[in-house]
Write a protein that holds these residues in place. Structure first.
Motif, short mmCIF file in Angstrom:
data_model
loop_
_atom_site.label_atom_id
_atom_site.label_comp_id
_atom_site.label_asym_id
_atom_site.label_seq_id
_atom_site.Cartn_x
_atom_site.Cartn_y
_atom_site.Cartn_z
N THR A 95 0.84 -1.21 0.00
CA THR A 95 0.00 0.00 0.00
C THR A 95 0.87 1.26 0.00
N PHE A 96 1.86 1.30 0.89
CA PHE A 96 2.65 2.52 0.99
C PHE A 96 3.71 2.63 -0.10
N LEU A 97 4.10 1.48 -0.67
CA LEU A 97 4.98 1.53 -1.85
C LEU A 97 4.25 2.24 -2.99
N ARG A 98 2.99 1.83 -3.23
CA ARG A 98 2.20 2.44 -4.30
C ARG A 98 1.97 3.93 -4.03
N LEU A 99 1.59 4.24 -2.79
CA LEU A 99 1.30 5.64 -2.46
C LEU A 99 2.55 6.51 -2.58
N ASP A 123 1.64 15.39 0.83
CA ASP A 123 0.34 16.05 0.93
C ASP A 123 -0.50 15.87 -0.33
N ALA A 124 0.18 15.64 -1.47
CA ALA A 124 -0.55 15.50 -2.73
C ALA A 124 -1.41 14.24 -2.76
N VAL A 125 -1.08 13.25 -1.96
CA VAL A 125 -1.84 11.98 -2.00
C VAL A 125 -2.57 11.72 -0.69
N ILE A 126 -2.74 12.74 0.10
CA ILE A 126 -3.30 12.52 1.43
C ILE A 126 -4.72 11.93 1.35
N ALA A 127 -5.50 12.38 0.37
CA ALA A 127 -6.86 11.84 0.24
C ALA A 127 -6.80 10.35 -0.12
N ARG A 185 -8.17 7.11 2.04
CA ARG A 185 -9.08 6.12 1.46
C ARG A 185 -8.53 4.71 1.65
N ASP A 186 -7.25 4.51 1.34
CA ASP A 186 -6.65 3.18 1.47
C ASP A 186 -6.64 2.71 2.91
N VAL A 187 -6.28 3.62 3.80
CA VAL A 187 -6.15 3.26 5.22
C VAL A 187 -7.51 2.83 5.79
N THR A 188 -8.56 3.55 5.42
CA THR A 188 -9.89 3.20 5.96
C THR A 188 -10.44 1.96 5.26
N GLN A 189 -10.14 1.80 3.97
CA GLN A 189 -10.61 0.60 3.26
C GLN A 189 -10.01 -0.67 3.86
#
Lengths: 175, 202
Positions: free
Chosen positions: A11-15, A24-28, A32-36
């Motif tokens: 997940t964090f590799l992709r992000l 900050d550019a990918v915070i949304a 989303r990933d964290v809650t999913q």
């Protein structure tokens, strides 16, 4: 291998690789990933992100508490490494290439051309930060005093945030 | 000017721009290590570039404003942590390409330790209102720090052709219109590069 640990890593590799312009550019997308994955609630992540801003260094340290919530200490370190290592290696590769050509005419022109853009983006940062951080007279005074101190004195930056934080705490106690 | 910079360890504004980078004093590894530790430790508020500017451009003259702008822009054009990217991309400018990797350790470790402590505190369910109050003050000071750096960048930016157009469009596109930063950098950067392209001597 722990499945959750692999999920945290991927997940964090992709992000990390998506985060052009900074974390900050990918915070949304992160939220989303964290809650999913069910590692944190929306409110929990928002709190982690806000609190991580007090840490020195990058905003990407917010992934450490997320990884910790998902898979303990191993998850925390996995999240940190996954979001930073691949992009850091890429930066080293670009540095090596750029260094070979930066004395040439076009890279020198790039340096001249990019400086006013850096100025515009820095003013934009101040503007955007101001919209969320300047919400009353005391915060406006803190911001103005910071500009004054930086322009008129040689007070080192490291003294300013702790002093401003202490003022924030004092104001919080008075409210 | 060079002697003055070495004597005081601090450059004048003009000296920082004119002498740093190509002609500036070569900092020792110990000096660089301490500065990297300082930036990694004291850049509260997640804005290491501000401290990088203050220490490397304003105080020590290791980088010119143009060097900083180059590292800033390239750092943002690449994916990942802008602070790490900029520190790596600025590394050869202060003449230490190989130790750049070593210097990332003191830069990263203080924040990582803080993040691990924060993770443990959050996992324990603790709530600390004073931290949130401190964030009000730190956030407001962050605005002032960034605004001050913008003032500092102004003289160097003015040396570019159509600088006001490039700066204004970058500001409006990101702050007002909320356009993607990468697209803004590529589009405005290409236009500015065209305006400032190398010209053949007459």
């Amino acid at each position: 291998v722990d499945d959750v640990l692999v999920q945290v890593g991927l997940t964090f590799l992709r992000l990390g690789l998506l985060s052009v312009g900074g974390f900050d550019a990918v915070i949304a997308e992160v939220q989303r990933d964290v809650t999913q994955h069910g590692w944190m609630s929306d409110a929990g992540f928002a709190r982690v992100y806000a609190l991580s801003r007090i840490l020195p260094g990058s905003g990407s340290y917010a992934v450490v508490p997320v990884g910790h919530a998902a898979a303990g200490w191993q998850g925390a370190l996995m999240a940190f490494l996954a979001i930073n290592v691949p992009t850091t290696l890429l930066a080293f590769a670009v540095m090596a290439g750029w260094n070979r050509i930066r004395a040439n005419a076009w890279p020198r022109a790039f340096r001249t051309a990019i400086t006013p853009i850096a100025l515009g983006l820095t003013v934009a940062s101040a503007f955007v930060l101001g919209r969320t951080s300047i919400h009353d007279l005391p915060t406006l005074i803190i911001a103005g005093a910071t500009v004054f101190l930086m322009q008129r004195t040689r007070l080192p930056i490291p003294f300013i945030p702790p002093a401003a934080g202490a003022i924030g705490i004092a104001l919080g106690l008075l409210r | 000017m060079q002697a003055m910079r070495e004597e005081h360890g601090v450059s004048t504004d003009a000296g920082a721009t004119a002498l740093a980078g190509e002609e500036g004093r070569v900092p020792s590894f110990a000096e660089r290590f301490l500065i990297w530790v300082a930036i990694g430790t004291f850049s509260f508020g997640g804005r290491p570039l501000n401290l990088m500017y203050d220490e490397m451009v304003t105080r020590r003259g290791w980088l010119s404003r143009e060097d900083y702008a180059e590292a800033f822009a390239l750092g943002k054009l690449l994916p990942g942590n802008t602070g790490i990217n900029a520190m790596i991309l600025a590394a050869p400018l202060i003449r230490h390409p190989l130790p750049a990797a070593v210097l990332l350790v003191p830069y990263l470790v203080p924040g990582l330790i803080g993040a691990l402590i924060l993770a443990e505190l959050l996992a324990s369910g603790a709530r600390y209102e004073w931290i949130e109050h401190a964030l009000w003050g730190i956030g407001a000071a962050g605005v002032g720090i960034v605004a001050s750096i913008a003032f500092d960048l102004l003289p160097a930016a003015r040396s570019a052709r159509l600088w006001l157009v490039s700066a204004t469009v970058s500001f409006v596109a990101t702050a007002i219109l909320g356009l993607d930063l990468f697209i803004v950098l590529v589009a405005v950067g290409a236009a500015s590069l065209l305006a400032n392209r190398p010209r053949k001597e007459a």
